[in-house]
Design a protein around this motif. Structure first.
Motif, mmCIF file in Angstrom:
data_model
loop_
_atom_site.group_PDB
_atom_site.id
_atom_site.type_symbol
_atom_site.label_atom_id
_atom_site.label_comp_id
_atom_site.label_asym_id
_atom_site.label_seq_id
_atom_site.Cartn_x
_atom_site.Cartn_y
_atom_site.Cartn_z
ATOM 1 N N UNK A 6 -4.998 6.793 7.795
ATOM 2 C CA UNK A 6 -4.159 7.114 8.949
ATOM 3 C C UNK A 6 -2.696 7.016 8.589
ATOM 4 N N UNK A 7 -1.872 6.629 9.537
ATOM 5 C CA UNK A 7 -0.445 6.440 9.288
ATOM 6 C C UNK A 7 -0.253 5.091 8.615
ATOM 7 N N UNK A 8 0.171 5.082 7.355
ATOM 8 C CA UNK A 8 0.188 3.858 6.557
ATOM 9 C C UNK A 8 1.112 2.789 7.124
ATOM 10 N N UNK A 9 2.154 3.183 7.827
ATOM 11 C CA UNK A 9 3.032 2.173 8.435
ATOM 12 C C UNK A 9 2.302 1.388 9.525
ATOM 13 N N UNK A 10 1.193 1.953 10.033
ATOM 14 C CA UNK A 10 0.390 1.287 11.053
ATOM 15 C C UNK A 10 -0.851 0.619 10.458
ATOM 16 N N UNK A 11 -1.514 1.302 9.529
ATOM 17 C CA UNK A 11 -2.736 0.732 8.942
ATOM 18 C C UNK A 11 -2.429 -0.254 7.816
ATOM 19 N N UNK A 12 -1.228 -0.159 7.234
ATOM 20 C CA UNK A 12 -0.876 -1.031 6.111
ATOM 21 C C UNK A 12 0.593 -1.431 6.162
ATOM 22 N N UNK A 13 1.008 -2.104 7.229
ATOM 23 C CA UNK A 13 2.433 -2.456 7.358
ATOM 24 C C UNK A 13 2.916 -3.425 6.286
ATOM 25 N N UNK A 14 2.001 -4.160 5.639
ATOM 26 C CA UNK A 14 2.405 -5.091 4.583
ATOM 27 C C UNK A 14 2.480 -4.411 3.219
ATOM 28 N N UNK A 15 2.053 -3.149 3.132
ATOM 29 C CA UNK A 15 2.162 -2.390 1.893
ATOM 30 C C UNK A 15 1.227 -2.872 0.790
ATOM 31 N N UNK A 16 0.063 -3.398 1.133
ATOM 32 C CA UNK A 16 -0.876 -3.879 0.117
ATOM 33 C C UNK A 16 -1.402 -2.732 -0.740
ATOM 34 N N UNK A 17 -1.678 -3.042 -2.001
ATOM 35 C CA UNK A 17 -2.373 -2.124 -2.901
ATOM 36 C C UNK A 17 -3.460 -2.914 -3.621
ATOM 37 N N UNK A 18 -4.444 -2.197 -4.147
ATOM 38 C CA UNK A 18 -5.529 -2.882 -4.852
ATOM 39 C C UNK A 18 -6.714 -3.136 -3.942
ATOM 40 N N UNK A 19 -7.455 -4.203 -4.231
ATOM 41 C CA UNK A 19 -8.711 -4.488 -3.535
ATOM 42 C C UNK A 19 -8.764 -5.947 -3.098
ATOM 43 N N UNK A 20 -9.182 -6.170 -1.853
ATOM 44 C CA UNK A 20 -9.341 -7.529 -1.313
ATOM 45 C C UNK A 20 -10.828 -7.817 -1.126
#
Length: 406
Positions: A291-305
């Protein structure tokens, strides 16, 4: 002439009677409602920020999910049957639809059962729910005992749309099945797809199960497949201000979501002991398809959790009318991009008294302790499914409820 008229009428009646004997529709349901006390629930503060306050509230679907269902079968001959299920979820306190506004949000499928197994098509449960769900600590302890906001879907929080599923018959106590959901995106077979598989084995008092689930583009295909879901925003809920799901809501930008789980249960003479484990992955974060990354990923994570969940539980029948239930869950994980992970300890207990075969009253007590940094990058707070998260690292939830099945 009268004889033939009588004979024709009798033949029609016989055919109708035979047809009705071979087909049936069952109407069934569960109504669960109660009063909660929460010692610390996040509350917005005018001008910004938040605090914690006591909360008293009524809620539905905690010991078991409310439902109204229609289940039908028609004999096709030769051991084959046409089958269907339409099952609605609802909130008895407000009369509103459950599962994000779906009229048949719990299940809606049609299919055929045969001497070899059953094939069904529609909105359905995944294999983790089918095989592992029945032998977890949530049975008898309810929604508040689910691992970290039901991070592994053992509690059936999420369903699968547009799915085809096969479930085998039982062979010497062994049963298996699998599901595939078509994403429906032209030119890309795998986009928005979901697939799962599972198996179980039962022998006397012992039951064991395995389950696997993988969802591509889960913010749309799995977490966001209801009428009120968004194609662009975070369908796991708010992670700023008064939060909704701080345990894993910050990982909504995953390209895929995966669960591998196992459960074991032993029951004899009114005593049940069990254990379940799951490994959960939110893979390839910062996926544009979320989706819109500023909403789904506001912390800017990359990689795998990743997370690991461990649960032990017990149930004991003091009498046929009185059951005592308890469980402990330990969830750990979520470290990513230099952020440390979080740990959650959940202690759950309930007393369940049956007034009749179909009606019971119960009392639940739940306590949670959190530590580390949660998916939002903030200090981890205690968080239960359907309850407003705590404003601190711990939270107590008490509930008195009543359940009726029909």
């Amino acid at each position: 002439m009268r004889y033939w008229r009588w004979a024709s009428t009798a033949a029609v009646l016989l055919i109708s009677a035979k047809a009705s004997a071979q087909s049936n529709v069952l109407i069934y349901g569960i109504i669960d409602y109660g009063l909660n006390f929460v010692n610390n629930a996040q509350t917005a503060v005018p001008g910004g920020g938040r605090t914690g306050s006591h909360q008293y509230a009524m809620s539905s679907s905690i010991m078991q999910g409310n439902r109204l269902g229609f289940r039908g079968t028609e004999d096709l001959g030769g051991g084959y049957q046409a089958i269907f299920v339409l099952e609605n979820g609802f909130d008895i306190g407000t009369g509103t639809l459950g599962q994000g506004g779906n009229i048949f949000g719990r299940q809606a499928y049609v299919g055929v059962s045969s001497p070899y197994g059953t094939i069904t098509l529609g909105r359905q449960y995944d294999s983790v729910v089918d095989f592992i769900g029945p032998i977890t600590g949530a049975v008898g302890n309810g929604t508040y005992s689910l691992h970290g906001n039901d991070i592994n879907n053992f509690g059936n929080t999420y369903r699968v749309n547009n799915a085809i599923k096969f479930t085998s018959n039982t062979y010497g106590g062994f049963k298996f099945g699998g599901l595939y959901s078509f994403g429906g995106v032209a030119g890309s077979f795998g986009t928005n797809s979901v697939y799962s598989a599972g198996a179980s084995y039962a022998n006397g008092p012992f039951t064991a199960a395995l389950g696997y689930l993988r969802a591509r583009d889960p913010n749309r295909s799995f977490f966001g497949n209801n009428p009120n879901s968004s194609a662009t925003a975070n369908n796991l809920g708010a992670i700023n201000g008064v939060q909704t799901n701080p345990v894993y809501g910050g990982f909504d930008s995953a390209a895929y979501y995966q669960v591998m789980g196992a459960a074991f249960q032993y029951g004899s003479q009114g005593l049940v002991l069990g254990f379940d484990y799951s490994h959960i992955t939110f893979g390839d974060l910062n996926s544009p398809s979320s989706g819109t990354l500023s909403l789904t990923n506001p912390r800017g994570y990359t990689g795998t959790a990743t997370f690991n969940s461990y649960n032990v539980f017990t149930r004991y029948a003091v009498s046929p009318f009185l059951w005592l239930n308890g469980s402990y869950d330990y969830l750990v994980g979520g470290a990513i991009d230099g952020k440390e992970g979080a740990k959650y300890h959940m202690f759950n207990a309930s007393v369940d008294y049956f007034l009749s075969k179909r009606t019971d009253v119960y009392f639940m007590a739940n306590y949670q302790i959190a530590s580390g940094k949660d998916s939002t990058g903030q200090s981890a707070v205690a968080s239960y499914l359907t309850i407003t998260p705590s404003n601190t690292s711990h939270q107590v939830v008490l509930r008195v409820g009543m359940r009726h099945r029909f």
